[in-house]
Design an enzyme around this catalytic site. Structure first.
Site, PDB file in Angstrom:
ATOM      1  N   ARG A  53       2.207  -5.692  -0.663  1.00 25.60           N
ATOM      2  CA  ARG A  53       2.917  -5.193  -1.913  1.00 25.60           C
ATOM      3  C   ARG A  53       2.772  -6.249  -2.948  1.00 25.60           C
ATOM      4  O   ARG A  53       2.715  -5.902  -4.294  1.00 25.60           O
ATOM      5  CB  ARG A  53       4.760  -4.789  -1.716  1.00 25.60           C
ATOM      6  CG  ARG A  53       5.308  -4.665  -2.976  1.00 25.60           C
ATOM      7  CD  ARG A  53       6.662  -4.099  -2.739  1.00 25.60           C
ATOM      8  NE  ARG A  53       7.459  -4.694  -1.556  1.00 25.60           N
ATOM      9  CZ  ARG A  53       7.883  -5.951  -1.445  1.00 25.60           C
ATOM     10  NH1 ARG A  53       7.905  -6.404  -2.619  1.00 25.60           N
ATOM     11  NH2 ARG A  53       8.630  -6.470  -0.742  1.00 25.60           N
ATOM     12  N   TYR A 106       1.972  12.176 -24.885  1.00 28.02           N
ATOM     13  CA  TYR A 106       1.790  12.629 -23.707  1.00 28.02           C
ATOM     14  C   TYR A 106       3.232  13.153 -23.045  1.00 28.02           C
ATOM     15  O   TYR A 106       4.049  12.585 -22.895  1.00 28.02           O
ATOM     16  CB  TYR A 106       1.114  11.722 -22.517  1.00 28.02           C
ATOM     17  CG  TYR A 106       1.009  12.125 -21.027  1.00 28.02           C
ATOM     18  CD1 TYR A 106       0.498  13.338 -20.818  1.00 28.02           C
ATOM     19  CD2 TYR A 106       1.484  11.329 -20.135  1.00 28.02           C
ATOM     20  CE1 TYR A 106       0.624  13.770 -19.489  1.00 28.02           C
ATOM     21  CE2 TYR A 106       1.670  11.623 -18.965  1.00 28.02           C
ATOM     22  CZ  TYR A 106       1.042  12.968 -18.418  1.00 28.02           C
ATOM     23  OH  TYR A 106       1.171  13.485 -17.149  1.00 28.02           O
ATOM     24  N   ASP A 178      -1.637   3.088 -25.145  1.00 25.08           N
ATOM     25  CA  ASP A 178      -2.122   3.864 -24.046  1.00 25.08           C
ATOM     26  C   ASP A 178      -3.704   4.370 -24.402  1.00 25.08           C
ATOM     27  O   ASP A 178      -3.886   5.185 -25.284  1.00 25.08           O
ATOM     28  CB  ASP A 178      -1.308   5.212 -24.001  1.00 25.08           C
ATOM     29  CG  ASP A 178      -1.642   6.081 -22.788  1.00 25.08           C
ATOM     30  OD1 ASP A 178      -2.921   5.955 -22.230  1.00 25.08           O
ATOM     31  OD2 ASP A 178      -1.124   7.080 -22.366  1.00 25.08           O
ATOM     32  N   LYS A 203      -7.781   8.952 -14.896  1.00 25.90           N
ATOM     33  CA  LYS A 203      -8.674   9.646 -15.787  1.00 25.90           C
ATOM     34  C   LYS A 203     -10.021   9.215 -15.599  1.00 25.90           C
ATOM     35  O   LYS A 203     -10.666   9.030 -14.737  1.00 25.90           O
ATOM     36  CB  LYS A 203      -7.899   9.848 -17.183  1.00 25.90           C
ATOM     37  CG  LYS A 203      -6.341  10.005 -16.984  1.00 25.90           C
ATOM     38  CD  LYS A 203      -6.322  11.550 -16.371  1.00 25.90           C
ATOM     39  CE  LYS A 203      -4.686  12.037 -16.534  1.00 25.90           C
ATOM     40  NZ  LYS A 203      -3.626  11.233 -16.019  1.00 25.90           N
TER      41      LYS A 203
END
Length: 383
Positions: A53, A106, A178, A203
């Protein structure tokens, strides 16, 4: 460790953070499928790894590569773009702080800010980011972040990153960009003055619709430490296979983005000619209000197109249902073409708000298939 800063984009994409494995000589970064690491005595960490982690070698390779592509010093990978968004906002905002966001942000970003962070006293103001004066007017003494998407999702509006960086910094705020729609290949926000670059690596960065992830890149040591604390403390990290898939996708990012852009230009011209299309939203068009800014800060104009159709929502939904090569699905940026109705799908969370999208809007993510086939498919769906 090789300094890849002087090298070209494709060279960095293929090599940064990905030198041959020192143990085996493996040319491809191994998938380090382990949760923990043997220590050489208490605190004797090999390569700084103690628990996956906190850090994993495959993830570290992805983080180094993405930092190199964006021209930053630090990268932090996350389990999704929204996990990266959440981390960025929580690292920079406290109760009583204020964020300026796009008025066509978004839907997931809007939902997080409007429905979640608002419960902790973080305020927000949506503004058209293409209007620098409107952004300046929206900034308050308690503004900590100006949040930018350019191009925006799904209306493909353009923000001038350099000018907005000046506005944010003069107010003591940070500028977050972004960069998902443009990808690091088409646009370099840090070089234009941004403090942080964010991607949904799901993406264009991953590019093959087979992995979900997010990344934050910055050159600010203090911000990176805050991101790293939350990355470990909240634990929204990608698994090693996710990181490996994303790295594999990155290697072809430059050639994919060129083909996405080539195909999008063909599709745009076909849409402009079709009598049922009432408007085409694409920053590569000279008549697009953000065209000059986009031409200044982007290499090309990308693979995302939105358009409106005569006949309203029913007609838009019909077009979405009739394509054969454009798959009806959410997401974007993969090698295959996708079509969606933002109002009913990705941006449903904005319904009834200032960010609600037009009901007759269709969004397409143009893939890298044969461009002529994609044009024929869309034209047939519109006819």
């Amino acid at each position: 460790m090789t300094d890849f800063a002087p090298y070209g984009f494709a060279t960095r994409a293929i090599h940064a953070g990905q030198e041959p494995d020192p143990t085996t000589g493996s040319v491809i970064v191994p998938i380090h499928a382990t949760s923990t690491y043997a220590q050489d005595g208490v605190g004797g960490l090999r390569g700084g790894f103690e628990y996956s982690r906190t850090g994993n070698p495959t993830r570290a390779a992805l983080e180094e590569c993405m930092a190199a592509l964006e021209g930053g010093r630090h990268g932090r990978a996350f389990a999704s773009g929204m996990a990266a968004t959440d981390t960025a906002l929580r690292a920079m905002c406290r109760p009583g702080d204020h964020v300026v966001i796009p008025n066509d942000a978004y839907g997931g970003t809007f939902r997080l800010i409007d429905k979640v962070l608002s419960q902790w006293g973080v305020e927000h103001t949506p503004v058209p980011l293409s209007d620098v004066d409107a952004v300046r007017a929206a900034v308050r003494p308690n503004t900590k972040v100006v949040w930018v998407e350019t191009p925006t999702n799904p209306l493909l509006n353009i923000a001038d990153i350099a000018l907005l960086a000046q506005v944010a910094h003069s107010a003591g705020a940070r500028l977050v960009v972004d960069n998902t729609f443009a990808s690091p290949y088409l646009q370099s926000p840090l070089a234009l003055g941004a403090d942080v670059v964010l991607h949904s690596t799901t993406k264009y960065v991953g590019g093959h619709s087979d992995v979900v992830g997010g990344i934050l890149v910055t050159s600010d040591d203090e911000l990176d430490a805050a991101f790293g604390f939350l990355q470990n403390g909240a634990g929204a990290v990608p698994g090693p296979f996710d990181a490996w898939l994303t790295l594999r996708g990155i290697k072809t990012l430059e050639v994919r983005m060129e083909k996405h852009s080539d195909n999008a230009e063909l599709v745009v011209q076909a849409l402009l000619r079709h009598p049922r299309v009432t408007s085409v939203l694409y920053p590569g068009l000279p008549e697009h209000p953000g065209h000059e800014v986009a031409a200044k800060q982007m290499k090309r104009f990308g693979g995302m197109i939105s358009f409106t159709v005569a006949g309203g929502e029913a007609a838009a939904l019909e077009v979405c249902s009739r394509t054969k090569l454009f798959t009806l699905a959410e997401s974007l940026g993969g090698v295959e073409s996708l079509i969606e109705h933002p109002g009913k799908m990705t941006h449903a969370s904005t319904a009834g708000s200032m960010l609600e999208v037009p009901a007759d809007l269709v969004r397409v993510s143009v893939g890298i298939e044969s461009g002529e086939d994609l044009v024929s498919d869309l034209v047939a769906a519109l006819d």
